[in-house]
Structures are given as C-alpha cells and as structure tokens.
Write an enzyme that holds these catalytic residues in place. Structure first.
Site, short mmCIF file in Angstrom:
data_model
loop_
_atom_site.label_atom_id
_atom_site.label_comp_id
_atom_site.label_asym_id
_atom_site.label_seq_id
_atom_site.Cartn_x
_atom_site.Cartn_y
_atom_site.Cartn_z
N GLY A 32 -3.45 10.27 -4.70
CA GLY A 32 -4.39 9.22 -4.30
C GLY A 32 -4.90 8.98 -3.29
O GLY A 32 -5.05 7.16 -2.89
N ALA A 33 -5.24 9.35 -1.95
CA ALA A 33 -5.08 9.38 -0.83
C ALA A 33 -6.24 8.99 0.34
O ALA A 33 -6.66 8.28 1.05
CB ALA A 33 -4.32 9.62 0.40
N VAL A 84 -5.03 15.31 -10.00
CA VAL A 84 -3.70 15.36 -10.66
C VAL A 84 -3.13 15.00 -11.79
O VAL A 84 -2.30 14.76 -12.19
CB VAL A 84 -2.67 14.41 -9.44
CG1 VAL A 84 -3.00 15.16 -8.34
CG2 VAL A 84 -3.21 12.77 -9.69
N TYR A 127 -1.64 -0.09 -19.56
CA TYR A 127 -0.98 -0.11 -18.15
C TYR A 127 0.45 -0.98 -17.60
O TYR A 127 1.26 0.09 -17.32
CB TYR A 127 -2.14 -0.85 -16.86
CG TYR A 127 -1.54 -1.01 -15.60
CD1 TYR A 127 -2.20 0.01 -14.57
CD2 TYR A 127 -1.70 -1.89 -15.32
CE1 TYR A 127 -1.64 0.54 -13.65
CE2 TYR A 127 -0.67 -2.16 -13.33
CZ TYR A 127 -1.55 -1.13 -12.72
OH TYR A 127 -1.26 -0.82 -11.63
#
Ligand SMILES: NC(=O)c1ccc[n+]([C@@H]2O[C@H](COP(=O)([O-])OP(=O)(O)OC[C@H]3O[C@@H](n4cnc5c(N)ncnc54)[C@H](O)[C@@H]3O)[C@@H](O)[C@H]2O)c1
Length: 260
Positions: A18-19, A69, A165
């Site tokens: 998640g870059a 991912v 979450y």
C-alpha cells in the site's frame, strides 16, 4: 517536517504494501532515505508510479510492483518477482488496511469480509511469503499497521459505525503477539504500530471535516495533542522498529496517536 535519520537501514531491503498513498508512501520514502532499497507494492498502478517518481527524484533504489495483496496467487508472484530481481525483503511493512464503515445491523456480509481481507488476510499472506527468506538468513523485521481503533474508534463508532474495522485492527495485535513467540528462535521481530487519526490524502479531509462541522466526538477535539498526525510521524515509528537498533522489541504495539 525534519526527519530523524539516526537509524540506518543501509544494506537492507524493505517491502512496503500500500505504498501508493498515505502512510505506506511515507514509510517508503523514509526508509529509502535511511538507506534501504525499497519494494513498493500497491494495487493501483497510477499511485505506485507517483511514489516511484518521488523515490527516483530522491535518487533512491526502488522496485515498483502492482499487486492486490489480498490475492494469494498475486502475493506469491510479488515475492517471487522481488526475489528474482534481487530485492528479497529483510523488512516487511504490512501497511494495507482499511475497510467499510457501517452500523452492524445494516452491514452486508461483503462489507464485513472486505474489511477482514484488507487488514488480516493481506497481513497473513505477505508475512507467510516473506518468512522463508528471513528464516534462512536468521534476520527479519516485520511491522504491521494496527490502529487506535483496536480499542474502538470513538469518532467513527459514534458517527458512522466502525465495528468491522476495529475488530480487524484488534486482530493485528493478536497476530503480532503470537507470531513474536513463534519467530523468536529465528531472530525475526514482529511489532505493530497503531496510528491515531492521520492526515493522509484519503482520511485527512474526512477527519478534519468532523472538526469543521463541530461534531461532538471529532478526533481533533478528542486527541490530547488536538491535531491530526502526519504520515511522516507514523513512518518515523515504523522505521525505528525496522532498524537493527530495535533488536529487543518484539510483540509490542507502538501508539502514534497524539496521546489517545
Ligand atoms: N489514515 C489514518 O488515519 C489511519 C489511522 C490508523 C490506522 N491506519 C492504518 O494505516 C494503514 C495505512 O493507512 P492509509 O490511510 O495511509 O491508507 P490508504 O487507505 O490511504 O491506502 C493506502 C494504499 O493502499 C492501497 N491498497 C488498498 N487496497 C489494496 C490491496 N488490496 N492491495 C494493494 N494495495 C492496496 C491503495 O491503493 C493506497 O494507495 C492502514 O492499515 C490503516 O488502517 C490509518
């Protein structure tokens, strides 16, 4: 913001999921400045390219790989390609996370599953893929992004509902606590960083708006430092835990949450 470059990552390779945006992007830039070669992974090729450009402008060594991912086969290919290209990770940052908010009585099973997949399945798949090489070399650093939400996010719970979450982010802590013991004999450490409300491209405007709208439980009102954190402030903590200097820290959770 002036960044702390005290902890060197020279000679190491870090893979950050998640870059393309936010905290993951800040981690990639910070770790690269500390001397690491970085593998940046994101499902969004456009965002990935933008982080890649920033790294190149900074003169850093990076490999950009598009990957969802949460997908088992895609994660296997991600680590195989990184290894093939000489970027076997010594450091893994399981940064991908997030999910869908909603009141539990209204929540679709798809929204619940999506949230678990994003934080927990991605973390499991990437950690499993990174471990064989780390175990061979008897060294590794794994950092997983939890959240202040592991204990409930008051503002999200109150205004929109965030049970899925918060459940996922509490799950990150169980993963790290248990795996720290499993990995101890292999000299691999695993820790969590738990950010509070952070001024990222996506979350920042939403978090600020709660305050601007005068909502009773806004993060800026409730956090003792009375401001949002920056992605760089989270990256500082991640980079420290990724460094050789953090050698006696494992199974821990570091809050970067302005005192909350
Ligand atoms: N922003 C905050 O306030 C905050 C607070 C606490 C914890 N966190 C946690 O920190 C981490 C990063 O948060 P953020 O706000 O910077 O993230 P973000 O939502 O801004 O997304 C970061 C990147 O992840 C990528 N991504 C999403 N799903 C993916 C997938 N399946 N495969 C690969 N890439 C994918 C996106 O394309 C994006 O570039 C998350 O785990 C989040 O839960 C964030």
């Amino acid at each position: 913001m002036e960044q702390n470059l005290a902890f060197s990552l020279a000679g190491q390779t870090a893979l950050i999921t998640g870059a393309g945006l936010g905290i993951g992007k800040a981690c990639a830039l910070h770790m690269a400045r500390q001397g690491a070669r970085v593998v940046i992974a994101d499902k969004d090729p456009q965002r990935l390219a933008e982080t890649g450009t920033l790294l190149a402008e900074d003169g850093r060594q990076a490999l950009a790989l598009t990957c969802d991912v949460t997908d088992e086969a895609a994660v296997t290919s991600l680590f195989a390609e990184a290894q093939e290209k000489g970027f076997t990770p010594d450091i893994l940052v399981n940064n991908v996370g997030g999910g869908r908010s909603g009141r539990i009585w209204d929540m679709d099973v798809d929204d619940w599953d999506h949230t678990m997949r994003l934080s927990l399945r991605s973390m499991f798949l990437c950690t499993r893929a990174a471990l064989p090489a780390m175990m061979d070399q008897k060294y590794g650093r794994i950092i997983c992004l939890s959240s202040g939400a592991r204990n409930g996010t008051v503002w999200n719970a109150f205004h929109t509902g965030a049970c899925a979450y918060s459940t996922a982010k509490a799950g990150v802590i169980g993963f790290v606590r248990d795996l720290a013991i499993e990995l101890a004999d292999h000299a691999i450490t695993i820790n969590a960083v738990a950010p509070g409300p952070i001024d990222t491209e996506l979350a920042g405007p939403y978090l600020r708006k709660m305050h601007e709208d005068g909502l009773e439980y806004s993060p800026i009102r409730m956090v003792p430092l009375h401001r949002l954190g920056t992605p760089e402030e989270v990256a500082n903590a991640v980079s420290f835990l990724a460094s050789p200097e953090a050698s006696y820290i494992t199974g821990s959770t570091l809050d970067v949450a302005g005192g909350r």
